[in-house]
Design an enzyme around this catalytic site. Structure first.
Site, PDB file in Angstrom:
ATOM      1  CG  ASN A 135      -0.370  -0.056   2.499  1.00 24.40           C
ATOM      2  OD1 ASN A 135       0.680  -0.665   2.679  1.00 24.40           O
ATOM      3  ND2 ASN A 135      -0.983   0.584   3.462  1.00 24.40           N
TER       4      ASN A 135
ATOM      5  CD  GLU B 218       4.243  -1.457  13.500  1.00 26.66           C
ATOM      6  OE1 GLU B 218       3.047  -1.121  13.593  1.00 26.66           O
ATOM      7  OE2 GLU B 218       5.091  -1.182  14.364  1.00 26.66           O
TER       8      GLU B 218
ATOM      9  CB  CYS C 126      -2.332   0.154   8.303  1.00 28.17           C
ATOM     10  SG  CYS C 126      -1.023   1.343   8.592  1.00 28.17           S
TER      11      CYS C 126
ATOM     12  CD  GLU D  91       8.012  -0.490  12.254  1.00 24.77           C
ATOM     13  OE1 GLU D  91       7.186   0.201  11.647  1.00 24.77           O
ATOM     14  OE2 GLU D  91       8.639  -1.424  11.717  1.00 24.77           O
TER      15      GLU D  91
HETATM   16  P1  NAD Z   1       0.230  -9.315   3.264  1.00 22.24           P
HETATM   17  O1  NAD Z   1       0.299  -9.787   4.656  1.00 22.24           O
HETATM   18  O2  NAD Z   1      -0.530 -10.100   2.291  1.00 22.24           O
HETATM   19  O3  NAD Z   1       1.679  -9.148   2.661  1.00 22.24           O
HETATM   20  C1  NAD Z   1       2.668  -8.344   3.250  1.00 22.24           C
HETATM   21  C2  NAD Z   1       4.024  -8.844   2.844  1.00 22.24           C
HETATM   22  O4  NAD Z   1       4.226 -10.142   3.389  1.00 22.24           O
HETATM   23  C3  NAD Z   1       4.222  -8.995   1.339  1.00 22.24           C
HETATM   24  O5  NAD Z   1       5.543  -8.647   1.010  1.00 22.24           O
HETATM   25  C4  NAD Z   1       3.985 -10.468   1.125  1.00 22.24           C
HETATM   26  O6  NAD Z   1       4.626 -10.981  -0.019  1.00 22.24           O
HETATM   27  C5  NAD Z   1       4.602 -11.051   2.386  1.00 22.24           C
HETATM   28  N1  NAD Z   1       4.116 -12.384   2.758  1.00 22.24           N
HETATM   29  C6  NAD Z   1       2.915 -12.956   2.482  1.00 22.24           C
HETATM   30  N2  NAD Z   1       2.868 -14.210   2.984  1.00 22.24           N
HETATM   31  C7  NAD Z   1       4.046 -14.431   3.600  1.00 22.24           C
HETATM   32  C8  NAD Z   1       4.595 -15.536   4.308  1.00 22.24           C
HETATM   33  N3  NAD Z   1       3.900 -16.671   4.472  1.00 22.24           N
HETATM   34  N4  NAD Z   1       5.828 -15.423   4.813  1.00 22.24           N
HETATM   35  C9  NAD Z   1       6.522 -14.280   4.665  1.00 22.24           C
HETATM   36  N5  NAD Z   1       6.068 -13.213   3.994  1.00 22.24           N
HETATM   37  C10 NAD Z   1       4.840 -13.273   3.476  1.00 22.24           C
HETATM   38  O7  NAD Z   1      -0.329  -7.825   3.353  1.00 22.24           O
HETATM   39  P2  NAD Z   1      -0.651  -6.855   2.130  1.00 22.24           P
HETATM   40  O8  NAD Z   1      -1.962  -7.297   1.540  1.00 22.24           O
HETATM   41  O9  NAD Z   1       0.532  -6.696   1.273  1.00 22.24           O
HETATM   42  O10 NAD Z   1      -0.837  -5.469   2.901  1.00 22.24           O
HETATM   43  C11 NAD Z   1      -2.038  -5.037   3.426  1.00 22.24           C
HETATM   44  C12 NAD Z   1      -2.071  -5.262   4.918  1.00 22.24           C
HETATM   45  O11 NAD Z   1      -0.973  -4.596   5.539  1.00 22.24           O
HETATM   46  C13 NAD Z   1      -3.302  -4.688   5.575  1.00 22.24           C
HETATM   47  O12 NAD Z   1      -3.768  -5.586   6.538  1.00 22.24           O
HETATM   48  C14 NAD Z   1      -2.795  -3.424   6.244  1.00 22.24           C
HETATM   49  O13 NAD Z   1      -3.536  -2.962   7.329  1.00 22.24           O
HETATM   50  C15 NAD Z   1      -1.431  -3.841   6.664  1.00 22.24           C
HETATM   51  N6  NAD Z   1      -0.590  -2.684   6.908  1.00 22.24           N
HETATM   52  C16 NAD Z   1      -0.207  -2.368   8.207  1.00 22.24           C
HETATM   53  C17 NAD Z   1       0.570  -1.254   8.469  1.00 22.24           C
HETATM   54  C18 NAD Z   1       1.006  -0.894   9.851  1.00 22.24           C
HETATM   55  O14 NAD Z   1       1.959  -0.134   9.982  1.00 22.24           O
HETATM   56  N7  NAD Z   1       0.388  -1.403  10.910  1.00 22.24           N
HETATM   57  C19 NAD Z   1       0.973  -0.449   7.402  1.00 22.24           C
HETATM   58  C20 NAD Z   1       0.564  -0.769   6.121  1.00 22.24           C
HETATM   59  C21 NAD Z   1      -0.203  -1.900   5.882  1.00 22.24           C
END
Ligand code: NAD
Length: 489
Positions: free
Chosen positions: A157, A255, A289, A470
């Site tokens: 995102n 996060e 997020c 963080e």
């Molecule tokens: P996601 O969990 O699908 O993927 C995030 C990352 O993890 C990607 O690089 C993905 O390739 C990797 N990943 C996926 N499966 C994995 C595994 N089994 N092992 C290791 N890595 C793996 O999330 P997304 O759809 O890319 O992002 C959206 C989510 O992120 C939403 O839930 C959003 O709220 C959250 N988010 C949180 C914050 C925060 O700071 N709290 C900030 C931005 C986004």
């Protein structure tokens, strides 16, 4: 694809030990605003991760022994180089992610630059503790050292923004890193790798391995020589990472998602509150997020709020993200668009009212964007608290508005979800905003504003929104190992 076709595509390579390395297989990456494949991303696995971890281990002794000032100068140089190419980075981020060019220019890339400058400075100002025990003839002090090779995994995102929010503190503290950006948004990370040499980042200090979560991500999480993982993404993935890393007792920073409430009392300044709450609901297509997705409005001002809020939301223009007058770009993928639209359908099926946006208003798109993943900002009212639309993270341009009567009641309802990331409170009463802020289960509470950040202070969520924080001190603590040393004299 034919050879001629694939030649026209942008093809990324992994960045390992200071060199760009091709991969044996690739994944297609789409331009969300047109629906076309425009880029091929390495489909890395164990082998590539292995090579990157080895490069990072080799670079660790020299990098970790540099003084904070030397590292600081390199981080500042990298910041300058990204800033110099700000427009190219912003264009790439907008094309790759679907976000508006305006958002990429004013938020994503400037913040990526700032992340490096911020940690280049903050690393110079840490002090450690010292205590004395005169009766025992002892002094104690603490010393902090980098941990080793950090594994960094980021979502789609805010691609460069969130990746640099991890790379900057990790390397500022003297660690070396293997980073894995989201397979859907890898381009700006690859562009940044091209600047490493000029910035003076020694080979192997920053390695970037591209690919999917299940292959490349998991290989990094399971690697025995990567003692810490900093992850930003969904709660579901975090659970998997926790499980997979448990046998190695890794240090984790997680996060995760949110279901963020905005609480609007009847003494709120609506002229400030309404435009800010529209922004907090729909900025970056609602794909932040920290975006608001549950709006609780005190009953006395509920109808007025709803009328003005919907009118304001309707002013947001959806369309080609590269057009600087557009407010809402494309969602990340076809699948994600379907998922978000399905929530609106479910709300309707449950008897909620869709006041504007999806299924209610026409969406006119330019000819080149007909196959893009667009959706209008959507406001839903009369949703029950138990509805999936009020409980689950939608992560799109959808927000629910409901009425409440008392302070006690709204605190209970705002806390009645599994998440606890960010909340906003709107009221003219100082006492009330403090009272409510203290009782909300939320890592961040903004009162009478949204998304105003001081990077010195902790960022992160409670409950299913994460583990760890963080920030200047928090990232320093996460990316270093502390030791207590006792001297008897
Ligand atoms: P996601 O969990 O699908 O993927 C995030 C990352 O993890 C990607 O690089 C993905 O390739 C990797 N990943 C996926 N499966 C994995 C595994 N089994 N092992 C290791 N890595 C793996 O999330 P997304 O759809 O890319 O992002 C959206 C989510 O992120 C939403 O839930 C959003 O709220 C959250 N988010 C949180 C914050 C925060 O700071 N709290 C900030 C931005 C986004």
């Amino acid at each position: 694809p034919t050879m001629a076709h694939s030649k026209a595509l942008l093809v990324l390579e992994n960045f390992i030990g200071g060199k760009f390395v091709p991969c044996s297989s690739y994944i297609d990456s789409y331009n969300p605003s047109t629906g076309d494949v425009y880029c091929r991303v390495p489909d890395s696995g164990k082998k590539e991760v292995e090579a990157a971890v080895k490069a990072a281990q080799d670079a660790f002794p020299i990098w970790s022994s540099k003084s904070p000032l030397e590292r600081s100068q390199i981080l500042n140089k990298l910041a300058d180089l990204i800033e110099h190419d700000l427009e190219a980075f912003a264009q790439a981020e907008s094309k790759d992610q679907g976000k508006t060019i305006t958002f990429a220019r004013t938020v994503d890339i400037p913040r990526a630059v700032h992340n490096f400058r911020f940690f280049a400075s903050s690393i110079l100002h840490h002090v450690t503790e010292c205590t004395e025990m005169p009766a025992m003839g002892c002094v104690h002090y603490t010393s902090r050292a980098p941990v080793g090779v950090a594994g960094l995994i980021s979502p789609w995102n805010l691609p460069l923004y969130l990746l640099t929010w991890k790379i900057a503190p990790a390397i500022a503290c003297g660690n070396t890193v293997v980073a894995k950006p989201s397979e859907m948004t890898s381009v700006t990370a690859w562009m940044m790798c091209k600047l490493m040499e000029n910035a003076g980042v020694p080979p192997g200090v920053v390695n970037v391995v591209f690919g999917t979560g299940s292959k490349a991500g998991e290989a990094l999480v399971c690697h025995p020589d990567v003692p810490l993982i900093s992850f930003t993404g969904s709660t579901l993935t975090a659970q998997r990472i926790t499980e997979k890393s448990a046998p190695h007792c890794k240090r984790l920073s997680l996060e995760l998602g949110g279901k963020n409430p905005a609480i609007i009392f009847d003494d709120a300044d609506l002229s400030q509150c309404i435009p800010t709450t529209v922004r907090s609901s729909f900025a970056n297509q609602g794909e932040i997020c920290l975006c608001t997705s549950r709006i609780f409005v005190q009953r006395g001002i509920y109808s007025e709020f709803l009328k003005r809020f919907v009118a304001e939301a309707k002013k947001w223009k959806t369309g080609n993200p590269s057009d600087p007058t557009i407010d809402v770009g494309a969602l990340i993928s076809k699948e994600h668009l379907e998922k978000v639209k399905n929530y609106v359908k479910k709300a309707q099926a449950e008897g909620a009212r869709v006041l504007c946006g999806e299924g209610v208003d026409p969406l006119a798109l330019p000819p080149g964007n007909q196959k893009g993943y667009f959706m209008l900002p959507t406001v839903i009212a009369e949703v029950k608290d138990e509805s999936c639309c009020m409980q689950e993270e939608i992560f799109g341009p959808v927000t629910c508005v409901v009425a409440f009567d008392t302070e006690e009641e709204v605190i209970r309802r705002a806390n009645g979800v599994k998440y606890g990331l960010a909340a906003t409170v709107w009221s003219g009463s100082v006492g009330r905003v403090h009272r409510v802020a203290h009782r909300l289960q939320s890592g961040l509470v903004w009162t009478n504003c949204w998304l105003v950040r001081d990077l010195n202070l902790p960022f992160g969520g409670m409950k299913a929104s994460g583990i760890g924080r963080e920030g200047a001190k928090d990232s320093y603590e996460f990316f270093t190992e502390v030791k207590t040393i006792t001297i008897k004299h």
